[in-house]
Design a protein around this motif. Structure first.
Motif, PDB file in Angstrom:
ATOM      1  N   GLY A 217       0.695  -1.453  -0.179  1.00  0.00           N
ATOM      2  CA  GLY A 217       0.413   0.077  -0.107  1.00  0.00           C
ATOM      3  C   GLY A 217       0.830   1.192  -0.142  1.00  0.00           C
ATOM      4  O   GLY A 217       1.781   1.013   0.138  1.00  0.00           O
ATOM      5  N   GLU A 218      -0.019   1.908  -0.147  1.00  0.00           N
ATOM      6  CA  GLU A 218       0.802   3.551   0.094  1.00  0.00           C
ATOM      7  C   GLU A 218       0.011   4.191   1.820  1.00  0.00           C
ATOM      8  O   GLU A 218      -0.695   4.319   1.265  1.00  0.00           O
ATOM      9  CB  GLU A 218       0.813   4.607  -1.113  1.00  0.00           C
ATOM     10  CG  GLU A 218       1.525   5.771  -0.826  1.00  0.00           C
ATOM     11  CD  GLU A 218       1.340   6.107  -2.404  1.00  0.00           C
ATOM     12  OE1 GLU A 218       2.290   7.005  -3.248  1.00  0.00           O
ATOM     13  OE2 GLU A 218       1.460   5.484  -3.677  1.00  0.00           O
ATOM     14  N   TYR A 219       1.296   4.995   2.045  1.00  0.00           N
ATOM     15  CA  TYR A 219       0.620   5.400   3.343  1.00  0.00           C
ATOM     16  C   TYR A 219       1.201   6.805   3.198  1.00  0.00           C
ATOM     17  O   TYR A 219       2.346   7.330   2.591  1.00  0.00           O
ATOM     18  CB  TYR A 219       1.300   5.188   4.578  1.00  0.00           C
ATOM     19  CG  TYR A 219       0.986   3.653   4.584  1.00  0.00           C
ATOM     20  CD1 TYR A 219       0.098   3.135   5.034  1.00  0.00           C
ATOM     21  CD2 TYR A 219       1.982   2.291   3.517  1.00  0.00           C
ATOM     22  CE1 TYR A 219      -0.898   1.989   4.617  1.00  0.00           C
ATOM     23  CE2 TYR A 219       1.232   1.339   3.861  1.00  0.00           C
ATOM     24  CZ  TYR A 219      -0.210   0.913   4.080  1.00  0.00           C
ATOM     25  OH  TYR A 219      -0.328  -0.774   3.876  1.00  0.00           O
ATOM     26  N   PRO A 220       0.528   7.794   4.156  1.00  0.00           N
ATOM     27  CA  PRO A 220       0.792   9.578   4.048  1.00  0.00           C
ATOM     28  C   PRO A 220       2.085   9.858   4.350  1.00  0.00           C
ATOM     29  O   PRO A 220       2.862  10.787   4.099  1.00  0.00           O
ATOM     30  CB  PRO A 220      -0.478  10.280   4.555  1.00  0.00           C
ATOM     31  CG  PRO A 220      -0.855   8.723   5.772  1.00  0.00           C
ATOM     32  CD  PRO A 220      -0.444   7.869   4.544  1.00  0.00           C
ATOM     33  N   THR A 221       2.487   9.495   5.645  1.00  0.00           N
ATOM     34  CA  THR A 221       4.009   9.073   6.435  1.00  0.00           C
ATOM     35  C   THR A 221       5.314   7.983   6.799  1.00  0.00           C
ATOM     36  O   THR A 221       4.607   6.972   6.621  1.00  0.00           O
ATOM     37  CB  THR A 221       3.504  10.129   7.794  1.00  0.00           C
ATOM     38  OG1 THR A 221       3.235   8.943   8.436  1.00  0.00           O
ATOM     39  CG2 THR A 221       2.524  11.330   7.487  1.00  0.00           C
ATOM     40  N   LEU A 222       6.450   8.552   6.771  1.00  0.00           N
ATOM     41  CA  LEU A 222       6.945   7.380   6.987  1.00  0.00           C
ATOM     42  C   LEU A 222       6.522   6.638   8.064  1.00  0.00           C
ATOM     43  O   LEU A 222       7.185   6.075   8.774  1.00  0.00           O
ATOM     44  CB  LEU A 222       8.266   8.252   6.925  1.00  0.00           C
ATOM     45  CG  LEU A 222       9.725   7.019   7.256  1.00  0.00           C
ATOM     46  CD1 LEU A 222       9.323   5.739   6.459  1.00  0.00           C
ATOM     47  CD2 LEU A 222      10.847   7.874   7.834  1.00  0.00           C
ATOM     48  N   ALA A 223       5.737   7.171   9.506  1.00  0.00           N
ATOM     49  CA  ALA A 223       5.908   7.017  10.665  1.00  0.00           C
ATOM     50  C   ALA A 223       4.794   5.256  10.506  1.00  0.00           C
ATOM     51  O   ALA A 223       4.543   4.173  10.784  1.00  0.00           O
ATOM     52  CB  ALA A 223       5.849   7.506  12.143  1.00  0.00           C
ATOM     53  N   VAL A 224       3.397   5.911   9.342  1.00  0.00           N
ATOM     54  CA  VAL A 224       2.919   5.121   9.397  1.00  0.00           C
ATOM     55  C   VAL A 224       2.785   3.807   8.119  1.00  0.00           C
ATOM     56  O   VAL A 224       2.734   3.188   8.332  1.00  0.00           O
ATOM     57  CB  VAL A 224       1.065   6.124   8.195  1.00  0.00           C
ATOM     58  CG1 VAL A 224      -0.041   4.927   7.924  1.00  0.00           C
ATOM     59  CG2 VAL A 224       0.594   7.090   9.264  1.00  0.00           C
ATOM     60  N   ALA A 225       3.884   4.189   7.721  1.00  0.00           N
ATOM     61  CA  ALA A 225       4.487   3.520   6.549  1.00  0.00           C
ATOM     62  C   ALA A 225       5.221   1.810   7.501  1.00  0.00           C
ATOM     63  O   ALA A 225       4.444   0.801   7.612  1.00  0.00           O
ATOM     64  CB  ALA A 225       5.402   3.465   5.750  1.00  0.00           C
ATOM     65  N   LYS A 226       6.113   2.792   8.573  1.00  0.00           N
ATOM     66  CA  LYS A 226       6.125   1.607   9.671  1.00  0.00           C
ATOM     67  C   LYS A 226       5.928   0.734  10.308  1.00  0.00           C
ATOM     68  O   LYS A 226       5.748  -0.163  10.904  1.00  0.00           O
ATOM     69  CB  LYS A 226       7.403   2.461  10.327  1.00  0.00           C
ATOM     70  CG  LYS A 226       8.454   3.183  10.108  1.00  0.00           C
ATOM     71  CD  LYS A 226       9.406   3.893  10.826  1.00  0.00           C
ATOM     72  CE  LYS A 226      11.291   4.635   9.715  1.00  0.00           C
ATOM     73  NZ  LYS A 226      11.541   5.162  11.024  1.00  0.00           N
ATOM     74  N   SER A 227       4.700   1.564  10.747  1.00  0.00           N
ATOM     75  CA  SER A 227       3.273   0.480  11.082  1.00  0.00           C
ATOM     76  C   SER A 227       2.914  -0.434  10.579  1.00  0.00           C
ATOM     77  O   SER A 227       2.326  -1.449  10.925  1.00  0.00           O
ATOM     78  CB  SER A 227       2.117   1.614  11.448  1.00  0.00           C
ATOM     79  OG  SER A 227       3.423   2.384  13.008  1.00  0.00           O
ATOM     80  N   ALA A 228       2.838   0.414   9.635  1.00  0.00           N
ATOM     81  CA  ALA A 228       1.800  -0.609   8.463  1.00  0.00           C
ATOM     82  C   ALA A 228       2.711  -2.077   8.397  1.00  0.00           C
ATOM     83  O   ALA A 228       2.545  -3.107   7.790  1.00  0.00           O
ATOM     84  CB  ALA A 228       1.484  -0.325   7.105  1.00  0.00           C
ATOM     85  N   LEU A 229       4.147  -1.355   8.201  1.00  0.00           N
ATOM     86  CA  LEU A 229       4.773  -2.921   7.419  1.00  0.00           C
ATOM     87  C   LEU A 229       4.855  -3.749   8.492  1.00  0.00           C
ATOM     88  O   LEU A 229       4.562  -5.179   8.494  1.00  0.00           O
ATOM     89  CB  LEU A 229       6.582  -2.382   7.459  1.00  0.00           C
ATOM     90  CG  LEU A 229       7.514  -3.401   6.895  1.00  0.00           C
ATOM     91  CD1 LEU A 229       8.020  -2.362   5.596  1.00  0.00           C
ATOM     92  CD2 LEU A 229       8.172  -4.346   7.824  1.00  0.00           C
ATOM     93  N   PHE A 230       4.924  -3.354   9.634  1.00  0.00           N
ATOM     94  CA  PHE A 230       5.026  -4.439  11.130  1.00  0.00           C
ATOM     95  C   PHE A 230       3.844  -4.412  11.315  1.00  0.00           C
ATOM     96  O   PHE A 230       4.117  -6.049  11.540  1.00  0.00           O
ATOM     97  CB  PHE A 230       5.691  -2.670  12.540  1.00  0.00           C
ATOM     98  CG  PHE A 230       6.033  -3.836  14.081  1.00  0.00           C
ATOM     99  CD1 PHE A 230       6.321  -4.624  13.892  1.00  0.00           C
ATOM    100  CD2 PHE A 230       4.863  -3.231  15.141  1.00  0.00           C
ATOM    101  CE1 PHE A 230       5.979  -5.632  15.498  1.00  0.00           C
ATOM    102  CE2 PHE A 230       4.425  -4.220  15.985  1.00  0.00           C
ATOM    103  CZ  PHE A 230       5.714  -5.328  16.408  1.00  0.00           C
TER     104      PHE A 230
END
Length: 83
Positions: free
Chosen positions: A55-68
């Motif tokens: 997926g595509e996420y608006p911030t790096l922090a959200v992307a890190k949480s999604a990956l985890f």
């Protein structure tokens, strides 16, 4: 950046991530588990062993949480290294 305006597809998102030049590799106890790439619109998550991006996420922090979260129950939070 004119080569990114032709279509909206996985290929153009990949091109956007590569042209942005920022990638973070997620490393867990067993090695690399995924990566996050910057695009013109946010951040894309890719997991090792899965051909599609998550997926595509608006911030790096959200992307890190999604990956985890995608690693599943019991997984340790990975370390992120910018490349």
């Amino acid at each position: 950046m004119s080569d990114q305006t032709s279509t909206t597809s996985t290929t153009s998102t990949t091109d956007a991530a590569e042209s942005a030049g920022q990638t973070w590799v997620a490393v867990g106890p067993a090695g690399t588990v995924g990566s996050i790439g910057r695009t013109v619109d946010g951040f894309v998550v890719r997991l090792v062993g899965r051909p599609e991006q998550s997926g595509e996420y608006p911030t790096l922090a959200v992307a890190k949480s999604a990956l985890f979260a995608a690693l599943g129950p019991g997984a340790e939070y990975p370390e992120f290294h910018e490349h």
